[in-house]
Design a protein around this motif. Structure first.
Motif, PDB file in Angstrom:
ATOM      1  N   VAL A  21      42.191  33.530  46.478  1.00  0.00           N
ATOM      2  CA  VAL A  21      41.714  33.223  47.831  1.00  0.00           C
ATOM      3  C   VAL A  21      40.550  32.237  47.772  1.00  0.00           C
ATOM      4  CG1 VAL A  21      40.656  34.205  49.895  1.00  0.00           C
ATOM      5  CG2 VAL A  21      42.501  35.441  48.736  1.00  0.00           C
ATOM      6  N   SER A  22      39.616  32.483  46.858  1.00  0.00           N
ATOM      7  CA  SER A  22      38.424  31.641  46.770  1.00  0.00           C
ATOM      8  C   SER A  22      38.774  30.212  46.365  1.00  0.00           C
ATOM      9  CB  SER A  22      37.431  32.228  45.770  1.00  0.00           C
ATOM     10  OG  SER A  22      37.051  33.536  46.139  1.00  0.00           O
ATOM     11  N   SER A  23      39.756  30.065  45.451  1.00  0.00           N
ATOM     12  CA  SER A  23      40.099  28.723  44.982  1.00  0.00           C
ATOM     13  C   SER A  23      40.717  27.873  46.077  1.00  0.00           C
ATOM     14  CB  SER A  23      41.057  28.818  43.786  1.00  0.00           C
ATOM     15  OG  SER A  23      42.264  29.461  44.172  1.00  0.00           O
ATOM     16  N   LYS A  24      41.325  28.507  47.073  1.00  0.00           N
ATOM     17  CA  LYS A  24      41.876  27.756  48.196  1.00  0.00           C
ATOM     18  C   LYS A  24      40.784  27.369  49.195  1.00  0.00           C
ATOM     19  CE  LYS A  24      46.494  29.818  47.901  1.00  0.00           C
ATOM     20  NZ  LYS A  24      47.523  30.640  48.590  1.00  0.00           N
ATOM     21  N   ILE A  25      39.826  28.259  49.350  1.00  0.00           N
ATOM     22  CA  ILE A  25      38.736  27.981  50.291  1.00  0.00           C
ATOM     23  C   ILE A  25      37.755  26.976  49.703  1.00  0.00           C
ATOM     24  CG2 ILE A  25      36.803  28.989  51.563  1.00  0.00           C
ATOM     25  CD1 ILE A  25      38.353  31.606  51.628  1.00  0.00           C
ATOM     26  N   PHE A  26      37.410  27.177  48.420  1.00  0.00           N
ATOM     27  CA  PHE A  26      36.439  26.296  47.760  1.00  0.00           C
ATOM     28  C   PHE A  26      37.150  25.471  46.685  1.00  0.00           C
ATOM     29  CE2 PHE A  26      34.325  30.275  48.977  1.00  0.00           C
ATOM     30  CZ  PHE A  26      33.378  29.786  49.871  1.00  0.00           C
ATOM     31  N   SER A  27      38.162  24.761  47.086  1.00  0.00           N
ATOM     32  CA  SER A  27      39.022  24.056  46.134  1.00  0.00           C
ATOM     33  C   SER A  27      38.305  22.932  45.391  1.00  0.00           C
ATOM     34  CB  SER A  27      40.240  23.479  46.858  1.00  0.00           C
ATOM     35  OG  SER A  27      39.823  22.602  47.904  1.00  0.00           O
ATOM     36  N   HIS A  28      37.189  22.436  45.903  1.00  0.00           N
ATOM     37  CA  HIS A  28      36.487  21.330  45.259  1.00  0.00           C
ATOM     38  C   HIS A  28      35.227  21.780  44.520  1.00  0.00           C
ATOM     39  CE1 HIS A  28      39.143  18.502  47.215  1.00  0.00           C
ATOM     40  NE2 HIS A  28      38.874  19.045  48.390  1.00  0.00           N
ATOM     41  N   SER A  29      35.006  23.082  44.443  1.00  0.00           N
ATOM     42  CA  SER A  29      33.814  23.582  43.769  1.00  0.00           C
ATOM     43  C   SER A  29      34.089  23.771  42.283  1.00  0.00           C
ATOM     44  CB  SER A  29      33.375  24.919  44.386  1.00  0.00           C
ATOM     45  OG  SER A  29      32.298  25.463  43.658  1.00  0.00           O
ATOM     46  N   VAL A  30      33.408  23.001  41.443  1.00  0.00           N
ATOM     47  CA  VAL A  30      33.612  23.099  39.999  1.00  0.00           C
ATOM     48  C   VAL A  30      32.936  24.339  39.422  1.00  0.00           C
ATOM     49  CG1 VAL A  30      33.869  20.617  39.702  1.00  0.00           C
ATOM     50  CG2 VAL A  30      31.589  21.645  39.567  1.00  0.00           C
ATOM     51  N   ARG A  31      32.069  24.975  40.214  1.00  0.00           N
ATOM     52  CA  ARG A  31      31.372  26.159  39.721  1.00  0.00           C
ATOM     53  C   ARG A  31      32.100  27.451  40.042  1.00  0.00           C
ATOM     54  NH1 ARG A  31      25.026  24.894  41.381  1.00  0.00           N
ATOM     55  NH2 ARG A  31      24.803  22.988  40.116  1.00  0.00           N
ATOM     56  N   LEU A  32      33.101  27.377  40.900  1.00  0.00           N
ATOM     57  CA  LEU A  32      33.779  28.600  41.331  1.00  0.00           C
ATOM     58  C   LEU A  32      34.437  29.322  40.168  1.00  0.00           C
ATOM     59  CD1 LEU A  32      34.988  30.546  43.439  1.00  0.00           C
ATOM     60  CD2 LEU A  32      36.890  28.933  43.672  1.00  0.00           C
ATOM     61  N   LEU A  36      32.970  32.897  38.817  1.00  0.00           N
ATOM     62  CA  LEU A  36      33.697  34.137  39.083  1.00  0.00           C
ATOM     63  C   LEU A  36      34.143  34.799  37.787  1.00  0.00           C
ATOM     64  CD1 LEU A  36      34.846  36.040  41.206  1.00  0.00           C
ATOM     65  CD2 LEU A  36      36.904  34.619  41.279  1.00  0.00           C
ATOM     66  N   LEU A  37      34.630  33.999  36.833  1.00  0.00           N
ATOM     67  CA  LEU A  37      35.080  34.563  35.561  1.00  0.00           C
ATOM     68  C   LEU A  37      33.905  35.104  34.750  1.00  0.00           C
ATOM     69  CD1 LEU A  37      37.855  32.041  34.450  1.00  0.00           C
ATOM     70  CD2 LEU A  37      38.111  34.277  35.536  1.00  0.00           C
ATOM     71  N   PHE A  38      32.729  34.510  34.891  1.00  0.00           N
ATOM     72  CA  PHE A  38      31.548  35.042  34.212  1.00  0.00           C
ATOM     73  C   PHE A  38      31.197  36.424  34.743  1.00  0.00           C
ATOM     74  CE2 PHE A  38      26.959  35.796  34.328  1.00  0.00           C
ATOM     75  CZ  PHE A  38      26.664  35.766  32.975  1.00  0.00           C
ATOM     76  N   LEU A 187      38.988  26.581  30.730  1.00  0.00           N
ATOM     77  CA  LEU A 187      38.082  27.643  31.156  1.00  0.00           C
ATOM     78  C   LEU A 187      37.107  27.141  32.210  1.00  0.00           C
ATOM     79  CD1 LEU A 187      37.146  30.580  30.714  1.00  0.00           C
ATOM     80  CD2 LEU A 187      35.608  29.728  28.931  1.00  0.00           C
ATOM     81  N   PHE A 188      36.645  25.917  32.055  1.00  0.00           N
ATOM     82  CA  PHE A 188      35.683  25.348  32.991  1.00  0.00           C
ATOM     83  C   PHE A 188      36.303  24.290  33.897  1.00  0.00           C
ATOM     84  CE2 PHE A 188      32.991  26.173  29.075  1.00  0.00           C
ATOM     85  CZ  PHE A 188      32.597  27.428  29.513  1.00  0.00           C
ATOM     86  N   GLY A 189      37.633  24.238  33.921  1.00  0.00           N
ATOM     87  CA  GLY A 189      38.328  23.222  34.695  1.00  0.00           C
ATOM     88  C   GLY A 189      38.322  23.497  36.184  1.00  0.00           C
ATOM     89  N   GLU A 190      39.077  22.657  36.912  1.00  0.00           N
ATOM     90  CA  GLU A 190      39.147  22.787  38.352  1.00  0.00           C
ATOM     91  C   GLU A 190      39.792  24.116  38.742  1.00  0.00           C
ATOM     92  OE1 GLU A 190      37.987  20.781  40.656  1.00  0.00           O
ATOM     93  OE2 GLU A 190      37.182  19.364  39.190  1.00  0.00           O
ATOM     94  N   ARG A 265      46.179  33.176  31.520  1.00  0.00           N
ATOM     95  CA  ARG A 265      47.016  32.140  32.153  1.00  0.00           C
ATOM     96  C   ARG A 265      47.065  32.320  33.669  1.00  0.00           C
ATOM     97  NH1 ARG A 265      51.040  28.590  30.286  1.00  0.00           N
ATOM     98  NH2 ARG A 265      51.334  27.106  31.994  1.00  0.00           N
ATOM     99  N   LEU A 266      46.976  33.548  34.161  1.00  0.00           N
ATOM    100  CA  LEU A 266      46.965  33.780  35.602  1.00  0.00           C
ATOM    101  C   LEU A 266      45.767  33.114  36.270  1.00  0.00           C
ATOM    102  CD1 LEU A 266      48.037  37.531  35.884  1.00  0.00           C
ATOM    103  CD2 LEU A 266      49.406  35.506  36.389  1.00  0.00           C
ATOM    104  N   PHE A 267      44.723  32.860  35.499  1.00  0.00           N
ATOM    105  CA  PHE A 267      43.544  32.167  36.021  1.00  0.00           C
ATOM    106  C   PHE A 267      43.552  30.683  35.645  1.00  0.00           C
ATOM    107  CE2 PHE A 267      42.297  36.614  35.609  1.00  0.00           C
ATOM    108  CZ  PHE A 267      41.726  36.858  36.855  1.00  0.00           C
ATOM    109  N   GLY A 268      44.681  30.224  35.102  1.00  0.00           N
ATOM    110  CA  GLY A 268      44.781  28.831  34.704  1.00  0.00           C
ATOM    111  C   GLY A 268      44.126  28.512  33.387  1.00  0.00           C
ATOM    112  N   VAL A 269      43.786  29.537  32.599  1.00  0.00           N
ATOM    113  CA  VAL A 269      43.124  29.352  31.307  1.00  0.00           C
ATOM    114  C   VAL A 269      44.157  29.516  30.196  1.00  0.00           C
ATOM    115  CG1 VAL A 269      41.302  30.147  29.763  1.00  0.00           C
ATOM    116  CG2 VAL A 269      40.962  30.247  32.239  1.00  0.00           C
TER     117      VAL A 269
END
Length: 514
Positions: A21-32, A36-38, A187-190, A265-269
């Protein structure tokens, strides 16, 4: 909270939904994504290991972070002392690891010496509450620090990013052992999750659950029954116990890594490959290039290569060439390096000589013999005219390698050297009771369980065969159409045939203890 618990899937599923949900709302935030994973990784560490593990890991990561920055600062200003900073941080990390992992090693060593000399002295272990996954994350952070010291990696200025790298919750307790330059791009990607991420992640997770709950847990029953009563289960029972443990260890550890890889992989990592059909290996050296790949690669890059370049090993090579000739003499430092590295690799598994031999020196001996025998092997092929790639010869080499590796796993599984040698001697007792119907059903599994295990092993073999013999391009093209269906089918099989539920306590993953 293990990877096969309901709590883990509730935890990981909740984090994934929040991330989606957050990645769709804040799709341009490189810190998201890293933020969140931290938080998720810190929460996972606290739930599994309590405040001790959380604080200890924070201190370890902070020490490495500060050390890396100071090394880079001194190098940029062309100041001396980078080696002293690196050595101090390295020594502190190894000392902390030794306190928690190897405090009983001297006592166990004296115990084994007592057994070898005919005594019966036993060591009472000192119990210390160790932080979880200390062996894995220490290697991970040390690899980063070494890369910074060598100048092949820029020091990470954000301590939270470095802490996430070393403590990313899917891989922290079972690996793979991460490299900063390989993990950081994803891990730190978009933020954002693709359909392929979801398909690959789900398939890998349920495949790992299938290995652990359907295969490994049933094999564990046989292994524990046989090794738990070696007076009754001798001879052929001990042989089948050794074979079953080899596959139990593979499906247990491989299943854990699959669940970790799929969850990431579910988180794109994307985590690194850690197993590559190891039982297709034709030599012991090839086996260790296919088994726990990231651990072997770590020791090769950070221990073996520096040793071979060191002054001591260069002198050793010069001495060997004078003593044995140029071709054979240059193998002397290689063999010495093999024994050094594999001693350390065995020690990494635990402060017992069963680990040092079963996961270390025994394999160093086999590989050293192979290196020394290369000229004789070459002459053998020339005289016999045996085709190296003939199917029968290939099968012979694979079976031979499996037997040699399984011998080492007997040491790995044993509580002491005395137990290991009792197992080996018991194999030759002449007990052939396994080959009767009663004997086959006396090892803790019902006929139905044995049938499920047999079919599951065929499925495991089919998957390995397909991956080993299909071209990568063709395999990827085929898999696009059936990943979802296979995921659903495997999930159904795990739900119906998996060993879990009320009243059942699945064994903890074997490598979780490291």
């Amino acid at each position: 909270m293990t990877f096969v618990s309901y709590e883990f899937f509730i935890f990981a599923g909740g984090i994934w939904l929040l991330y989606s949900v957050s990645s769709k709302i804040f799709s341009h935030s490189v810190r998201l994504k890293p933020g969140l994973l931290f938080l998720a990784s810190a929460g996972f560490l606290w739930i599994c290991g309590g405040w001790l593990s959380l604080i200890f890991y924070g201190l370890t990561a902070g020490l490495v972070w500060a050390g890396g920055l100071e090394i880079e600062r001194r190098r940029d200003k062309k100041k001396q002392g980078t080696g002293h900073i690196f050595g101090a941080v390295l020594a502190l990390l190894l000392c902390m690891l030794a306190v928690f992992r190897y405090i009983n090693f001297p006592g166990y060593t004296v115990e084994e010496i007592s057994w070898l000399t005919g005594g019966d002295w036993q060591w009472t272990p000192i119990e210390i509450a160790a932080p979880i996954a200390i062996s894995f994350y220490t290697l991970t952070l040390l690899g980063y620090l070494i890369d910074v010291y060598w100048g092949s990696l820029k020091a990470e200025k954000n301590i939270f990013r470095l802490m996430l790298f070393g403590g990313f919750f899917p891989q922290m307790s079972v690996g793979p052992v991460a490299r900063y330059d390989r993990l950081s791009p994803t891990l730190f990607g978009e933020p954002g999750i693709t359909r392929s991420d979801i398909q690959e992640g789900c398939l890998t997770i349920v495949w790992g659950l299938f290995k652990k709950l359907v295969i490994s847990e049933r094999l564990a029953v046989i292994v524990n029954t046989v090794y738990g009563d070696m007076e009754t289960y001798s001879g052929s029972f001990l042989v089948i116990g050794a074979v079953c443990f080899a596959f139990q260890l593979y499906t247990d550890f491989g299943g854990a890594v699959d669940i970790a890889t799929g969850t990431a992989r579910l988180f794109g990592v994307r985590l690194e490959l850690n197993f590559n059909q190891p039982f297709y290996s034709r030599s012991v050296a090839e086996f260790w290039r296919r088994w726990h790949i990231t651990l072997g690669g770590w020791f090769k890059d950070y221990v073996m290569y520096p040793l071979l370049k060191s002054r001591l090993f260069q002198k050793m090579g010069s001495w060997g060439k004078k003593r044995f000739g140029k071709k054979q003499g240059k193998k002397v430092p290689v063999i010495a390096g093999l024994f050094t590295v594999w001693f350390l690799l065995g020690l990494w598994h635990g402060g017992k000589w069963t680990f040092i031999i079963g996961s270390g020196l025994y394999h160093a001996l086999l590989m050293s013999l192979a290196v020394a025998a290369e000229p004789a092997v070459k002459r053998f092929y020339e005289k016999t005219k045996i085709s190296v790639d003939h199917p029968i010869w290939v099968m012979f080499q694979r079976v031979r390698t499996f037997i040699l590796v399984a011998v080492g796993f007997v040491f790995f599984r044993s509580d002491s050297l005395a137990m290991a040698f009792n197992i080996f001697s018991g194999m030759f007792s002449g007990n052939t009771g396994l080959f009767t119907k009663e004997g086959f059903l006396s090892m803790g599994l019902s006929a139905a369980d044995i049938m499920v295990l047999a079919v599951s092993m065929i499925i495991l073999w089919w998957d390995s065969f397909r991956k080993e013999h299909r071209e990568e391009e063709c395999r990827q093209a085929d898999e696009k159409n059936w990943k979802t269906a296979v995921s659903l089918l495997l999930a159904f099989v795990v739900l119906i045939l998996g060993c879990y539920g009320r009243g059942y306590d699945p064994a903890a993953f074997i490598y979780a203890q490291f």
